[in-house]
Design a protein around this motif. Structure first.
Motif, PDB file in Angstrom:
ATOM      1  N   TYR A  81       0.844  -1.191   0.000  1.00  0.00           N
ATOM      2  CA  TYR A  81       0.000   0.000   0.000  1.00  0.00           C
ATOM      3  C   TYR A  81       0.884   1.249   0.000  1.00  0.00           C
ATOM      4  N   GLY A  82       0.402   2.296  -0.637  1.00  0.00           N
ATOM      5  CA  GLY A  82       1.130   3.557  -0.630  1.00  0.00           C
ATOM      6  C   GLY A  82       0.178   4.711  -0.443  1.00  0.00           C
ATOM      7  N   THR A  83       0.607   5.754   0.244  1.00  0.00           N
ATOM      8  CA  THR A  83      -0.242   6.917   0.501  1.00  0.00           C
ATOM      9  C   THR A  83       0.010   8.002  -0.550  1.00  0.00           C
ATOM     10  N   PHE A  84      -1.060   8.410  -1.214  1.00  0.00           N
ATOM     11  CA  PHE A  84      -0.987   9.427  -2.270  1.00  0.00           C
ATOM     12  C   PHE A  84      -2.165  10.387  -2.123  1.00  0.00           C
ATOM     13  N   MET A  85      -2.016  11.579  -2.682  1.00  0.00           N
ATOM     14  CA  MET A  85      -3.116  12.540  -2.653  1.00  0.00           C
ATOM     15  C   MET A  85      -4.285  12.076  -3.519  1.00  0.00           C
ATOM     16  N   ASP A  86      -3.990  11.297  -4.561  1.00  0.00           N
ATOM     17  CA  ASP A  86      -5.046  10.884  -5.485  1.00  0.00           C
ATOM     18  C   ASP A  86      -5.455   9.422  -5.293  1.00  0.00           C
ATOM     19  N   GLY A  87      -5.140   8.838  -4.145  1.00  0.00           N
ATOM     20  CA  GLY A  87      -5.498   7.448  -3.902  1.00  0.00           C
ATOM     21  C   GLY A  87      -6.962   7.286  -3.520  1.00  0.00           C
ATOM     22  N   ALA A  88      -7.386   6.055  -3.339  1.00  0.00           N
ATOM     23  CA  ALA A  88      -8.748   5.760  -2.891  1.00  0.00           C
ATOM     24  C   ALA A  88      -8.856   6.050  -1.395  1.00  0.00           C
ATOM     25  N   SER A  89      -9.988   6.567  -0.980  1.00  0.00           N
ATOM     26  CA  SER A  89     -10.182   6.916   0.427  1.00  0.00           C
ATOM     27  C   SER A  89      -9.935   5.704   1.331  1.00  0.00           C
ATOM     28  N   ILE A  90      -9.096   5.894   2.314  1.00  0.00           N
ATOM     29  CA  ILE A  90      -8.781   4.798   3.237  1.00  0.00           C
ATOM     30  C   ILE A  90     -10.013   4.369   4.023  1.00  0.00           C
ATOM     31  N   TYR A  91     -10.991   5.270   4.168  1.00  0.00           N
ATOM     32  CA  TYR A  91     -12.189   4.965   4.942  1.00  0.00           C
ATOM     33  C   TYR A  91     -13.178   4.084   4.182  1.00  0.00           C
ATOM     34  N   GLN A  92     -12.908   3.879   2.901  1.00  0.00           N
ATOM     35  CA  GLN A  92     -13.804   3.067   2.080  1.00  0.00           C
ATOM     36  C   GLN A  92     -13.154   1.758   1.636  1.00  0.00           C
ATOM     37  N   GLN A  93     -12.029   1.406   2.266  1.00  0.00           N
ATOM     38  CA  GLN A  93     -11.301   0.198   1.884  1.00  0.00           C
ATOM     39  C   GLN A  93     -11.459  -0.887   2.946  1.00  0.00           C
ATOM     40  N   LYS A  94     -11.473  -2.125   2.480  1.00  0.00           N
ATOM     41  CA  LYS A  94     -11.383  -3.246   3.413  1.00  0.00           C
ATOM     42  C   LYS A  94      -9.901  -3.555   3.561  1.00  0.00           C
ATOM     43  N   LEU A  95      -9.367  -3.301   4.727  1.00  0.00           N
ATOM     44  CA  LEU A  95      -7.921  -3.368   4.937  1.00  0.00           C
ATOM     45  C   LEU A  95      -7.526  -4.671   5.619  1.00  0.00           C
ATOM     46  N   PRO A  96      -6.471  -5.315   5.145  1.00  0.00           N
ATOM     47  CA  PRO A  96      -6.043  -6.597   5.707  1.00  0.00           C
ATOM     48  C   PRO A  96      -5.228  -6.421   6.975  1.00  0.00           C
ATOM     49  N   ASP A  97      -4.974  -7.535   7.667  1.00  0.00           N
ATOM     50  CA  ASP A  97      -4.152  -7.469   8.877  1.00  0.00           C
ATOM     51  C   ASP A  97      -2.689  -7.749   8.570  1.00  0.00           C
ATOM     52  N   GLN A  98      -2.379  -7.868   7.272  1.00  0.00           N
ATOM     53  CA  GLN A  98      -0.973  -7.972   6.891  1.00  0.00           C
ATOM     54  C   GLN A  98      -0.756  -7.248   5.572  1.00  0.00           C
ATOM     55  N   GLY A  99       0.465  -6.812   5.364  1.00  0.00           N
ATOM     56  CA  GLY A  99       0.798  -6.042   4.175  1.00  0.00           C
ATOM     57  C   GLY A  99       1.906  -5.062   4.508  1.00  0.00           C
ATOM     58  N   ILE A 100       2.300  -4.286   3.521  1.00  0.00           N
ATOM     59  CA  ILE A 100       3.340  -3.272   3.700  1.00  0.00           C
ATOM     60  C   ILE A 100       2.742  -1.914   3.360  1.00  0.00           C
ATOM     61  N   ILE A 101       2.878  -0.970   4.283  1.00  0.00           N
ATOM     62  CA  ILE A 101       2.376   0.396   4.077  1.00  0.00           C
ATOM     63  C   ILE A 101       3.572   1.305   3.841  1.00  0.00           C
ATOM     64  N   VAL A 102       3.637   1.916   2.674  1.00  0.00           N
ATOM     65  CA  VAL A 102       4.749   2.816   2.349  1.00  0.00           C
ATOM     66  C   VAL A 102       4.332   4.254   2.632  1.00  0.00           C
ATOM     67  N   MET A 103       5.152   4.951   3.400  1.00  0.00           N
ATOM     68  CA  MET A 103       4.954   6.374   3.686  1.00  0.00           C
ATOM     69  C   MET A 103       6.107   7.153   3.052  1.00  0.00           C
ATOM     70  N   GLY A 104       5.790   8.279   2.425  1.00  0.00           N
ATOM     71  CA  GLY A 104       6.774   9.000   1.640  1.00  0.00           C
ATOM     72  C   GLY A 104       7.514  10.106   2.363  1.00  0.00           C
ATOM     73  N   ASN A 105       8.426  10.699   1.627  1.00  0.00           N
ATOM     74  CA  ASN A 105       9.240  11.817   2.094  1.00  0.00           C
ATOM     75  C   ASN A 105       8.369  13.031   2.435  1.00  0.00           C
ATOM     76  N   GLU A 106       8.818  13.810   3.438  1.00  0.00           N
ATOM     77  CA  GLU A 106       8.038  14.954   3.921  1.00  0.00           C
ATOM     78  C   GLU A 106       7.686  15.946   2.809  1.00  0.00           C
TER      79      GLU A 106
END
Length: 243
Positions: free
Chosen positions: A172-197
């Motif tokens: 998973y990656g966080t972007f301004m144009d991504g799908a709303s996190i509040y509307q996703q079914k999120l798993p209990d495993q995976g990799i979440i990438v957070m970007g540079n400030e």
């Protein structure tokens, strides 16, 4: 009494190259030092104004005056004690459950806070690109408030790491144009990438992201370009764990 060589060593540990050269790092304050000792970190030397620490090797503890501690400390207001610890041996990351990966996070306060968040939300392994700020930077250690003892950090070639993990877990990656996190079914495993400030997730990492998510704005105003990376990490981890 603190010798000139001891002062020189401590001051050198403000720089990453000397921390790496000596295999040592600095921690300050009773809480942080106590947590590191309780976690089994190997103590090199402890400088304290009061005998409030229970250590087996008394010769490693040096009583100092408040003035001497102020000269040694990296803080504007020294906190009772400063300790030098040996860096633990590097370990291989455990690819199990939820992982956070940082793509060139540079601010020590942000990294320290993210380490605390990983500790709070039960993320035991934090993957860092090689350009991410050093976790043994004194400001990072201070900001973790002891959580650095419970979260394993790994500095890797992030592109290669993600390439080897794509077939096993979702990235998973966080972007301004991504799908709303509040509307996703999120798993209990995976990799979440957070970007540079300043720049977010880099192009080299972006093409490895399998699920683009975002934290949507609710008032529609665009004056705020983005959230602080540590704040965003808190919201994202909360949503993953809430599911």
């Amino acid at each position: 009494m603190v010798s000139k060589s001891q002062k020189k060593l401590i001051q050198s540990l403000h720089q990453k190259k000397y921390r790496k050269q000596h295999g040592l790092f600095v921690a300050e304050g009773k809480k942080t030092i106590s947590e590191l000792l309780d976690a089994g970190m190997i103590l090199h030397t402890l400088y304290t104004t009061e005998e409030v620490f229970d250590i087996n090797e008394a010769q490693k503890m040096i009583l100092v005056s408040n003035q001497e501690l102020k000269q040694l400390s990296f803080l504007n207001t020294p906190q009772l004690a400063l300790a030098v610890f040996k860096m633990p041996k590097e370990q291989k990351p455990q690819i199990d459950g939820l992982l956070v990966a940082l793509d060139d996070v540079r601010d020590p306060g942000n990294l320290g806070t993210i380490i605390r968040l990983c500790d709070w939300f039960g993320v035991t392994d934090l993957i860092c690109s090689k350009a991410t700020v050093d976790c043994y930077n004194p400001k990072v250690v201070q900001a973790t408030m002891g959580s650095i003892t419970r979260v394993r950090l790994h500095y890797v070639d992030l592109v290669s790491f993600l390439e080897t993990q794509q077939e096993q877990v979702l990235v998973y990656g966080t972007f301004m144009d991504g799908a709303s996190i509040y509307q996703q079914k999120l798993p209990d495993q995976g990799i979440i990438v957070m970007g540079n400030e300043a720049n977010g997730i880099s192009p080299a990492i972006e093409h490895l992201i399998q699920k683009r998510i975002t934290i949507p704005q609710f008032d529609g105003k665009k004056e705020t370009e983005s959230l602080n990376v540590a704040t965003a990490t808190a919201i994202v981890l909360n949503e993953f764990r809430r599911e």
